[in-house]
Design a protein around this motif. Structure first.
Motif, PDB file in Angstrom:
ATOM      1  N   ALA A   1       0.771  -1.293   0.032  1.00 35.18           N
ATOM      2  CA  ALA A   1      -0.041  -0.019   0.128  1.00 35.18           C
ATOM      3  C   ALA A   1       0.900   1.120   0.048  1.00 35.18           C
ATOM      4  CB  ALA A   1      -0.884  -0.034   1.395  1.00 35.18           C
ATOM      5  N   ARG A   2       1.931   1.316   1.098  1.00 35.05           N
ATOM      6  CA  ARG A   2       2.926   2.423   0.863  1.00 35.05           C
ATOM      7  C   ARG A   2       3.546   2.649  -0.573  1.00 35.05           C
ATOM      8  NH1 ARG A   2       4.592   5.685   4.201  1.00 35.05           N
ATOM      9  NH2 ARG A   2       3.852   4.598   6.121  1.00 35.05           N
ATOM     10  N   ALA A   3       3.930   1.469  -1.059  1.00 35.04           N
ATOM     11  CA  ALA A   3       4.607   1.775  -2.530  1.00 35.04           C
ATOM     12  C   ALA A   3       3.454   2.296  -3.332  1.00 35.04           C
ATOM     13  CB  ALA A   3       5.081   0.406  -2.789  1.00 35.04           C
ATOM     14  N   ALA A   4       2.574   1.698  -3.366  1.00 33.37           N
ATOM     15  CA  ALA A   4       1.278   2.067  -4.278  1.00 33.37           C
ATOM     16  C   ALA A   4       1.102   3.835  -4.146  1.00 33.37           C
ATOM     17  CB  ALA A   4       0.148   1.399  -4.238  1.00 33.37           C
ATOM     18  N   VAL A   5       0.793   4.207  -2.850  1.00 33.34           N
ATOM     19  CA  VAL A   5       0.801   5.511  -2.709  1.00 33.34           C
ATOM     20  C   VAL A   5       1.905   6.333  -3.160  1.00 33.34           C
ATOM     21  CG1 VAL A   5       0.503   7.217  -0.785  1.00 33.34           C
ATOM     22  CG2 VAL A   5      -0.717   5.127  -0.916  1.00 33.34           C
ATOM     23  N   GLN A   6       3.135   5.830  -2.747  1.00 31.15           N
ATOM     24  CA  GLN A   6       4.103   6.641  -3.298  1.00 31.15           C
ATOM     25  C   GLN A   6       4.148   6.900  -4.524  1.00 31.15           C
ATOM     26  OE1 GLN A   6       7.356   4.086  -1.236  1.00 31.15           O
ATOM     27  NE2 GLN A   6       7.651   5.706   0.141  1.00 31.15           N
ATOM     28  N   GLN A   7       3.771   5.999  -5.604  1.00 37.68           N
ATOM     29  CA  GLN A   7       3.612   6.057  -7.033  1.00 37.68           C
ATOM     30  C   GLN A   7       2.504   7.066  -7.336  1.00 37.68           C
ATOM     31  OE1 GLN A   7       6.977   4.621  -7.181  1.00 37.68           O
ATOM     32  NE2 GLN A   7       6.090   4.447  -9.219  1.00 37.68           N
ATOM     33  N   VAL A   8       1.538   6.786  -6.618  1.00 37.05           N
ATOM     34  CA  VAL A   8       0.178   7.417  -7.079  1.00 37.05           C
ATOM     35  C   VAL A   8       0.409   8.847  -6.573  1.00 37.05           C
ATOM     36  CG1 VAL A   8      -2.097   8.067  -6.256  1.00 37.05           C
ATOM     37  CG2 VAL A   8      -1.388   5.845  -6.652  1.00 37.05           C
ATOM     38  N   LEU A   9       1.027   9.445  -5.699  1.00 35.75           N
ATOM     39  CA  LEU A   9       1.182  10.918  -5.333  1.00 35.75           C
ATOM     40  C   LEU A   9       1.900  11.737  -6.513  1.00 35.75           C
ATOM     41  CD1 LEU A   9       1.986  10.907  -1.511  1.00 35.75           C
ATOM     42  CD2 LEU A   9      -0.271  11.238  -2.607  1.00 35.75           C
ATOM     43  N   PRO A  10       2.972  11.480  -7.092  1.00 37.15           N
ATOM     44  CA  PRO A  10       3.665  12.316  -8.004  1.00 37.15           C
ATOM     45  C   PRO A  10       2.682  12.168  -9.270  1.00 37.15           C
ATOM     46  CG  PRO A  10       5.104  10.487  -7.315  1.00 37.15           C
ATOM     47  CD  PRO A  10       3.993  10.336  -6.564  1.00 37.15           C
ATOM     48  N   GLY A  11       2.105  10.912  -9.538  1.00 37.68           N
ATOM     49  CA  GLY A  11       1.253  10.794 -10.621  1.00 37.68           C
ATOM     50  C   GLY A  11       0.195  11.704 -10.446  1.00 37.68           C
ATOM     51  N   LEU A  12      -0.661  11.816  -9.558  1.00 36.26           N
ATOM     52  CA  LEU A  12      -1.686  12.853  -9.220  1.00 36.26           C
ATOM     53  C   LEU A  12      -1.220  14.230  -9.283  1.00 36.26           C
ATOM     54  CD1 LEU A  12      -3.846  11.081  -6.478  1.00 36.26           C
ATOM     55  CD2 LEU A  12      -4.865  11.865  -8.758  1.00 36.26           C
ATOM     56  N   VAL A  13      -0.189  14.611  -8.611  1.00 36.83           N
ATOM     57  CA  VAL A  13       0.242  15.957  -8.847  1.00 36.83           C
ATOM     58  C   VAL A  13       0.634  16.348 -10.259  1.00 36.83           C
ATOM     59  CG1 VAL A  13       2.327  17.385  -7.879  1.00 36.83           C
ATOM     60  CG2 VAL A  13       0.902  15.880  -6.477  1.00 36.83           C
ATOM     61  N   GLY A  14       1.375  15.532 -10.879  1.00 36.55           N
ATOM     62  CA  GLY A  14       1.677  15.551 -12.193  1.00 36.55           C
ATOM     63  C   GLY A  14       0.531  15.777 -13.021  1.00 36.55           C
TER      64      GLY A  14
END
Length: 187
Positions: free
Chosen positions: A27-40
């Motif tokens: 879950a942490r690894a997925a969130v770490q990928q999602v955050l810059p994707g959403l911000v981008g």
């Protein structure tokens, strides 16, 4: 300047892991990928004055405090946010984000489940950073009026999003998305 780690600290990763029935590390690894994707994705959508104005209005709607648990998150709103940010590229973005993860257990399906949970939290956090956040009017003195957010590329929400993307992970993930999937349909 805020960074992705400050945003990550606001995400109830343990709750996400329990809700999705996955390991907390995944879950942490997925969130770490999602955050810059959403911000981008938000940055790509706010690359002009109209987009910045739209995002500022959306942030005003989400300036109600940051959810502390998954139960507090409106995932229907999260689905709308994800659709607005990524449009028809959502599946491709999820696949690309999963592929960029260092954990092989992070799949596109997990990313697609995490996106609508994290998206409202990201907008609420951005609202707190950009607009000053929510205050409890019953116990707090009235907050001073926030300055009108800037909508030019030389300040305001663009600077906040750019600052978040300045981390190495943010640059790598967002760069791949903006250069490929998200930039493809933009003019």
């Amino acid at each position: 300047m805020a960074d992705l780690n400050a945003l990550l600290d606001q995400i109830p990763v343990g709750d996400i892991a329990r809700q999705l029935g996955i390991d907390e590390d995944v879950a942490r690894a997925a969130v770490q990928q999602v955050l810059p994707g959403l911000v981008g994705g938000l940055a790509a959508n706010a690359n002009d004055a109209k987009g910045q104005t739209t995002l500022t209005n959306v942030l005003k709607h989400h300036n109600k405090g940051i959810a502390k648990s998954v139960k507090e998150v409106d995932t229907e709103d999260g689905e709308k946010i994800v659709r607005n940010v990524f449009g028809p590229n959502t599946d491709a973005v999820a696949t690309k984000l999963a592929g960029a993860s260092t954990k092989s257990d992070v799949t596109g399906d997990i990313i697609k489940q995490v996106l609508p949970i994290v998206a409202p939290i990201v907008l609420s956090w951005l609202a707190s950073q950009f607009l000053g956040g929510k205050t409890d009017t019953a116990t707090a003195a009235p907050a001073p009026a926030a300055p009108e957010p800037e909508t030019s590329s030389s300040g305001g929400i663009g600077d906040l999003l750019g600052g978040l993307l300045s981390s190495p992970q943010g640059q790598q993930i967002a760069g791949e998305l903006l250069g490929g999937l998200l930039g493809a349909g933009k003019k």
